[in-house]
Write a protein that holds these residues in place. Sequence first.
Motif, PDB file in Angstrom:
ATOM      1  N   PRO A 231       0.806  -1.228   0.000  1.00  0.00           N
ATOM      2  CA  PRO A 231       0.000   0.000   0.000  1.00  0.00           C
ATOM      3  C   PRO A 231       0.839   1.278   0.000  1.00  0.00           C
ATOM      4  O   PRO A 231       0.366   2.333  -0.414  1.00  0.00           O
ATOM      5  N   MET A 232       2.087   1.191   0.462  1.00  0.00           N
ATOM      6  CA  MET A 232       2.936   2.377   0.518  1.00  0.00           C
ATOM      7  C   MET A 232       3.866   2.476  -0.696  1.00  0.00           C
ATOM      8  O   MET A 232       4.726   3.355  -0.750  1.00  0.00           O
ATOM      9  N   GLY A 233       3.719   1.590  -1.660  1.00  0.00           N
ATOM     10  CA  GLY A 233       4.607   1.570  -2.819  1.00  0.00           C
ATOM     11  C   GLY A 233       4.199   2.544  -3.909  1.00  0.00           C
ATOM     12  O   GLY A 233       3.116   3.130  -3.872  1.00  0.00           O
ATOM     13  N   GLY A 234       5.098   2.704  -4.890  1.00  0.00           N
ATOM     14  CA  GLY A 234       4.789   3.537  -6.061  1.00  0.00           C
ATOM     15  C   GLY A 234       5.182   4.982  -5.886  1.00  0.00           C
ATOM     16  O   GLY A 234       5.744   5.390  -4.864  1.00  0.00           O
ATOM     17  N   GLY A 235       4.910   5.772  -6.915  1.00  0.00           N
ATOM     18  CA  GLY A 235       5.234   7.206  -6.887  1.00  0.00           C
ATOM     19  C   GLY A 235       6.487   7.497  -7.681  1.00  0.00           C
ATOM     20  O   GLY A 235       7.359   6.647  -7.838  1.00  0.00           O
ATOM     21  N   GLU A 236       6.554   8.719  -8.198  1.00  0.00           N
ATOM     22  CA  GLU A 236       7.736   9.138  -8.941  1.00  0.00           C
ATOM     23  C   GLU A 236       8.808   9.606  -7.966  1.00  0.00           C
ATOM     24  O   GLU A 236       8.555  10.451  -7.109  1.00  0.00           O
ATOM     25  N   GLY A 237       9.999   9.067  -8.107  1.00  0.00           N
ATOM     26  CA  GLY A 237      11.088   9.447  -7.201  1.00  0.00           C
ATOM     27  C   GLY A 237      10.872   8.859  -5.814  1.00  0.00           C
ATOM     28  O   GLY A 237      10.245   7.817  -5.652  1.00  0.00           O
ATOM     29  N   ARG A 238      11.355   9.590  -4.824  1.00  0.00           N
ATOM     30  CA  ARG A 238      11.259   9.072  -3.444  1.00  0.00           C
ATOM     31  C   ARG A 238      10.046   9.683  -2.767  1.00  0.00           C
ATOM     32  O   ARG A 238      10.151  10.637  -1.988  1.00  0.00           O
ATOM     33  N   GLN A 239       8.891   9.111  -3.031  1.00  0.00           N
ATOM     34  CA  GLN A 239       7.655   9.573  -2.389  1.00  0.00           C
ATOM     35  C   GLN A 239       7.553   8.987  -0.985  1.00  0.00           C
ATOM     36  O   GLN A 239       8.114   7.931  -0.698  1.00  0.00           O
ATOM     37  N   SER A 240       6.798   9.711  -0.134  1.00  0.00           N
ATOM     38  CA  SER A 240       6.722   9.287   1.268  1.00  0.00           C
ATOM     39  C   SER A 240       5.960   7.988   1.434  1.00  0.00           C
ATOM     40  O   SER A 240       6.223   7.212   2.347  1.00  0.00           O
ATOM     41  N   GLY A 241       4.962   7.743   0.606  1.00  0.00           N
ATOM     42  CA  GLY A 241       4.218   6.491   0.694  1.00  0.00           C
ATOM     43  C   GLY A 241       2.928   6.596   1.469  1.00  0.00           C
ATOM     44  O   GLY A 241       2.231   5.611   1.651  1.00  0.00           O
ATOM     45  N   GLY A 242       2.557   7.795   1.954  1.00  0.00           N
ATOM     46  CA  GLY A 242       1.297   7.936   2.680  1.00  0.00           C
ATOM     47  C   GLY A 242       1.433   7.485   4.120  1.00  0.00           C
ATOM     48  O   GLY A 242       2.529   7.381   4.669  1.00  0.00           O
ATOM     49  N   HIS A 243       0.299   7.237   4.758  1.00  0.00           N
ATOM     50  CA  HIS A 243       0.314   6.832   6.173  1.00  0.00           C
ATOM     51  C   HIS A 243       0.945   5.458   6.321  1.00  0.00           C
ATOM     52  O   HIS A 243       0.617   4.538   5.579  1.00  0.00           O
ATOM     53  N   PRO A 244       1.868   5.287   7.304  1.00  0.00           N
ATOM     54  CA  PRO A 244       2.504   3.969   7.481  1.00  0.00           C
ATOM     55  C   PRO A 244       1.467   2.883   7.738  1.00  0.00           C
ATOM     56  O   PRO A 244       0.584   3.030   8.585  1.00  0.00           O
ATOM     57  N   ARG A 245       1.582   1.799   6.981  1.00  0.00           N
ATOM     58  CA  ARG A 245       0.667   0.683   7.143  1.00  0.00           C
ATOM     59  C   ARG A 245       1.375  -0.601   6.731  1.00  0.00           C
ATOM     60  O   ARG A 245       2.432  -0.569   6.103  1.00  0.00           O
ATOM     61  N   ALA A 252      -0.173   1.520  11.015  1.00  0.00           N
ATOM     62  CA  ALA A 252       0.909   1.312  11.973  1.00  0.00           C
ATOM     63  C   ALA A 252       1.296   2.647  12.595  1.00  0.00           C
ATOM     64  O   ALA A 252       0.776   3.697  12.219  1.00  0.00           O
ATOM     65  N   LYS A 253       2.220   2.600  13.543  1.00  0.00           N
ATOM     66  CA  LYS A 253       2.783   3.792  14.192  1.00  0.00           C
ATOM     67  C   LYS A 253       1.714   4.688  14.811  1.00  0.00           C
ATOM     68  O   LYS A 253       1.398   5.763  14.317  1.00  0.00           O
ATOM     69  N   GLY A 254       1.120   4.211  15.886  1.00  0.00           N
ATOM     70  CA  GLY A 254       0.146   5.008  16.618  1.00  0.00           C
ATOM     71  C   GLY A 254      -1.251   4.417  16.611  1.00  0.00           C
ATOM     72  O   GLY A 254      -2.033   4.660  17.518  1.00  0.00           O
TER      73      GLY A 254
END
Length: 274
Positions: A231-245, A252-254
Amino acid sequence: MAVRKLNPTTPGQRHKIIGAFDTITASAPEKSLVYGGRGTGGRNNTGKMTMRYIGGGHKQKYRVIDFKRNKDGVPAVVKTIEYDPNRSARIALLFYADGEKRYILAPNGLQVGQTVLSGAEIAPEVGNALPMTEIPLGTLIHNIELRPGQGAALVRSAGAFAQLTSREDKYAIIKLPSGELRKVLAACKATVGVVGNSDHALEKSGKAGRSRWLGRRPHNRGVTMNPVDHPMGGGEGRQSGGHPRSRKGLLAKGYKTRAPKKQSNKLIIERRKK
C-alpha cells in the motif's frame, strides 16, 4: 558481562561490537538437554512462503529450558554458564541433588557453584523461583508466569526485569519492562533477579552478513515497492508512501491494534508508555 569493540582492520570490523564470553564456562551443551533445531525458511508444509525475510542461517541446536521451575524443595548447584543461540540471555546448567539436570535462564550475579531453590517458603535470593505471595514488595523479578504451573511467559530477554509493586486480594501488581502496570495472580511463580547479559543491547553486528548467519534475509521497506506489492509503494522518485501501514493495509505507528474486548484488558491497570 561486557562487550568487545574490535579494531577497524576491515569494514565489517569497524562498527562491530559483540558480547564478551568472559562469564561463559562451557563450550559444549549438555547432550541430554539438547535436540537438533530445524529451520522452516519461512515456508509452510506445502513449501509456500508464508513469512518473508527468513532463510539460511547457521545450524543451531535447541536447548530445553526449564521455565516451570516445578522441582520444589530440591536444591540445585549451578554447574556451568553457557551461550544459547536461541535467545539473547545466557543459560545456566543446574545439577539437582537427586541427579536430574536442567537449564534455566542465568540472572545477573549467578555464579558457578551457587545453590538455587524453587518452591514456597524459601529465601528470595537471586536465582530462586517462588510464588509472588512470598516475594517482598519492591523486588526485581523475571521469568513470570501468567497462570500457576503454566511456565514463565513474561520478562525473559537479556537485561529485562519487572518490579513487584504491591498486592491486592489474590493478585500481585507488577511493573513490566514496557512500563505497563499489570495484575498477575499472586500464586504464579517468578524468579528473583534481573536476566543476565544486560549489555546485549549495546551489541552491533557491523555487517549484513552477520544477519544472514542469524537466518535473516534482506528486508525491503514498503515505500521501495510498487503499488501492486504494498500500500505504501509507487510514486515518482522518493515519495513518502502515505500513512505507514502493513502490507495487508493495517495502519501502523500510533494506531492501536489490540483487541478492544480482549479478556486480559481488565488486568491492565496502566498501559505501556509510548
